[in-house]
Design a protein around this motif. Structure first.
Motif, PDB file in Angstrom:
ATOM      1  N   GLU A 101      40.127 -17.696  32.715  1.00  0.00           N
ATOM      2  CA  GLU A 101      41.265 -18.270  33.266  1.00  0.00           C
ATOM      3  C   GLU A 101      40.699 -17.662  34.538  1.00  0.00           C
ATOM      4  N   ILE A 102      41.094 -18.492  35.703  1.00  0.00           N
ATOM      5  CA  ILE A 102      40.563 -17.763  37.446  1.00  0.00           C
ATOM      6  C   ILE A 102      41.781 -17.372  38.016  1.00  0.00           C
ATOM      7  N   LEU A 103      42.413 -16.031  38.388  1.00  0.00           N
ATOM      8  CA  LEU A 103      43.324 -16.412  38.941  1.00  0.00           C
ATOM      9  C   LEU A 103      43.307 -15.631  40.751  1.00  0.00           C
ATOM     10  N   GLU A 104      41.987 -16.121  41.024  1.00  0.00           N
ATOM     11  CA  GLU A 104      42.294 -15.957  42.771  1.00  0.00           C
ATOM     12  C   GLU A 104      40.965 -15.733  42.659  1.00  0.00           C
ATOM     13  N   ASN A 105      40.520 -16.825  43.764  1.00  0.00           N
ATOM     14  CA  ASN A 105      39.573 -17.230  43.877  1.00  0.00           C
ATOM     15  C   ASN A 105      39.139 -17.226  45.336  1.00  0.00           C
TER      16      ASN A 105
ATOM     17  N   GLN B 157      37.664 -22.781  39.921  1.00  0.00           N
ATOM     18  CA  GLN B 157      38.577 -22.714  40.883  1.00  0.00           C
ATOM     19  C   GLN B 157      40.116 -22.026  40.581  1.00  0.00           C
ATOM     20  N   LYS B 158      41.128 -21.646  41.493  1.00  0.00           N
ATOM     21  CA  LYS B 158      42.065 -20.839  40.716  1.00  0.00           C
ATOM     22  C   LYS B 158      42.948 -22.001  39.564  1.00  0.00           C
ATOM     23  N   GLY B 159      43.544 -21.642  38.672  1.00  0.00           N
ATOM     24  CA  GLY B 159      43.968 -22.161  37.801  1.00  0.00           C
ATOM     25  C   GLY B 159      43.387 -22.868  36.805  1.00  0.00           C
TER      26      GLY B 159
ATOM     27  N   LYS C  41      36.162 -12.224  45.055  1.00  0.00           N
ATOM     28  CA  LYS C  41      37.039 -12.885  45.453  1.00  0.00           C
ATOM     29  C   LYS C  41      37.647 -12.437  43.837  1.00  0.00           C
ATOM     30  N   TYR C  42      36.575 -13.620  43.302  1.00  0.00           N
ATOM     31  CA  TYR C  42      37.159 -14.008  41.988  1.00  0.00           C
ATOM     32  C   TYR C  42      37.877 -12.441  40.845  1.00  0.00           C
ATOM     33  N   ARG C  43      39.171 -13.066  40.772  1.00  0.00           N
ATOM     34  CA  ARG C  43      39.799 -12.442  39.947  1.00  0.00           C
ATOM     35  C   ARG C  43      40.336 -13.424  38.384  1.00  0.00           C
ATOM     36  N   ILE C  44      40.008 -12.728  37.345  1.00  0.00           N
ATOM     37  CA  ILE C  44      40.143 -13.882  36.239  1.00  0.00           C
ATOM     38  C   ILE C  44      41.179 -13.256  35.035  1.00  0.00           C
TER      39      ILE C  44
END
Length: 407
Positions: free
Chosen positions: A403-407, A271-273, A310-313
């Protein structure tokens, strides 16, 4: 009927004289269309065993890869893929004579997902007859040893290595107790391939690493209390840990069936973070080029990004120390991210090396359809070391983190 020892452990199909000459000819010299011939040096039911074995083949100056044989449900480690049947047979015979892989064989068919609907044929290169059964190396008495000459995030090695993590040799005697670690996804309940580390909580000593979704026998912990920690950490998912008592295991979802104690691990996607270490991504020394055994984990990252658009890493690159030195990089036209056959030599800082290693992972993902704007790069060099650069555990400093920036 002839049995191949250690690697193949297969039963050779004998040609009956009752068959027609045409049928006998096909059995003695099996050929499958399309003509893809793989020179196979081992087969594994656990992918991390395939990773370690692929890495160990470097000691024999072999560039090995592995793919799933969906028909056998085994990961085949191979050193040559060719459309020339005679070339594959010749190389397999050479390896039998000149290398430790004295049961090398030839697989005619397709490996990987594309081979799921195609029936392949395993061939004994000496007799050129088909192999009816192929057993994994885990089933043999030969241990899987791997001492890779790589730069990679490693775990402290003080026990026997066999499946990608440091693994204690399980006690399979009468004092053992059967467990079944049920590993599955939280969202759709599908099974996930992975392992569980079992740690004696009393002495903080690792008992062993055991495959999930199968019955395993675990030895009794040395501590009087019998408390153990069960840790399941699979890339792309949040780490899951449970504390149980070996003699009286209780907890949510834990059940005792007639054969074993079933312990569920319901895993949640990152998840994000969250930040996850790619423990099974390896690089050639001084190079921003991944070794072939890294393919499974970066493909897992690819799958995670494909499943979650939608994931940004952010891809973090780390090295051990900050010294300048040689850097081997892929040429601009290189299309193989797992080989040194299209590279250039240069020099640069440790930060530059960590940046290029993060970039090669991003380039792999982009080449497989992931938009580049979903990924960022952060190069740390040796600034965020886990251990002192001269310590026995310093190799763990060499790592890539996601690192997950957005999900």
């Amino acid at each position: 009927m002839k049995t191949l020892n250690i690697f193949a452990l297969g039963v050779i199909i004998c040609v009956s004289s009752a068959f027609s000459q045409a049928t006998a000819s096909n059995t003695a010299n099996p050929v499958l269309n399309p003509n893809s011939f793989y020179v196979v040096i081992g087969a594994f039911s656990i992918h991390k065993n395939a990773i370690k074995f692929t890495s160990s083949s470097a000691q024999q100056q072999l560039s090995a890869k592995f793919e799933l044989n969906a028909q056998r449900n085994l990961y085949y480690v191979y050193v040559l893929s060719t459309e020339n049947r005679d070339k594959a047979i010749e190389e397999a015979i050479r390896l039998r004579k000149e290398s430790p892989y004295n049961d090398t064989w030839v697989y005619n068919g397709l490996l990987g997902q594309s081979g799921e609907s195609v029936k392949g044929i395993d061939i004994n290169p000496v007799t050129k007859e088909g192999i009816e059964e192929v057993s994994s190396i885990e089933a043999s008495t030969q241990s899987v040893q791997a001492t890779p000459v790589v730069e990679a995030p490693l775990v402290e090695q003080n026990t026997t290595e066999s499946n990608g993590k440091t693994e204690s040799t399980p006690d399979m005697g009468e004092n053992g107790k059967n467990f079944f670690f049920k590993i599955f996804r939280e969202d759709d309940k599908t099974q996930i391939e992975g392992d569980v580390d079992v740690i004696d909580a009393g002495g903080s000593k690792k008992i062993g690493t055991y495959a999930g979704n199968k019955t395993v026998k675990i030895s009794q912990p040395a501590s009087k209390e019998g408390n153990v920690s069960l840790v399941c950490e699979i890339f792309g998912y949040r780490k899951s840990q449970q504390e149980i008592n070996y003699q009286n295991p209780q907890g949510e979802g834990i059940v005792l069936d007639e054969n074993s104690t079933v312990v569920p691990f319901e895993l949640v996607r990152l998840q994000k973070g969250d930040i996850a270490v790619m423990y099974n991504v390896y690089f050639f020394k001084d190079a921003a080029v991944m070794r072939p055994e890294s393919r499974y984990e970066v493909t897992s990252l690819l799958t995670m990004l494909q499943e979650n658009p939608k994931y940004r890493i952010k891809i973090h690159g780390h090295t051990n120390g900050g010294a300048h030195g040689k850097i081997i990089s892929l040429n601009a036209d290189a299309d193989n991210f797992f080989a040194l056959n299209n590279t250039k030599d240069g020099v640069g800082s440790a930060k530059k090396l960590s940046e290029e290693r993060a970039e090669v992972i991003r380039n792999f993902l982009v080449s497989n359809g992931v938009p580049s704007d979903r990924m960022q790069i952060k190069a740390w060099g040796g600034k965020r070391a886990i251990h002192d650069k001269h310590s026995p555990q310093a190799q763990s400093n060499v790592r890539v983190e996601i690192e997950i920036l957005e999900n």
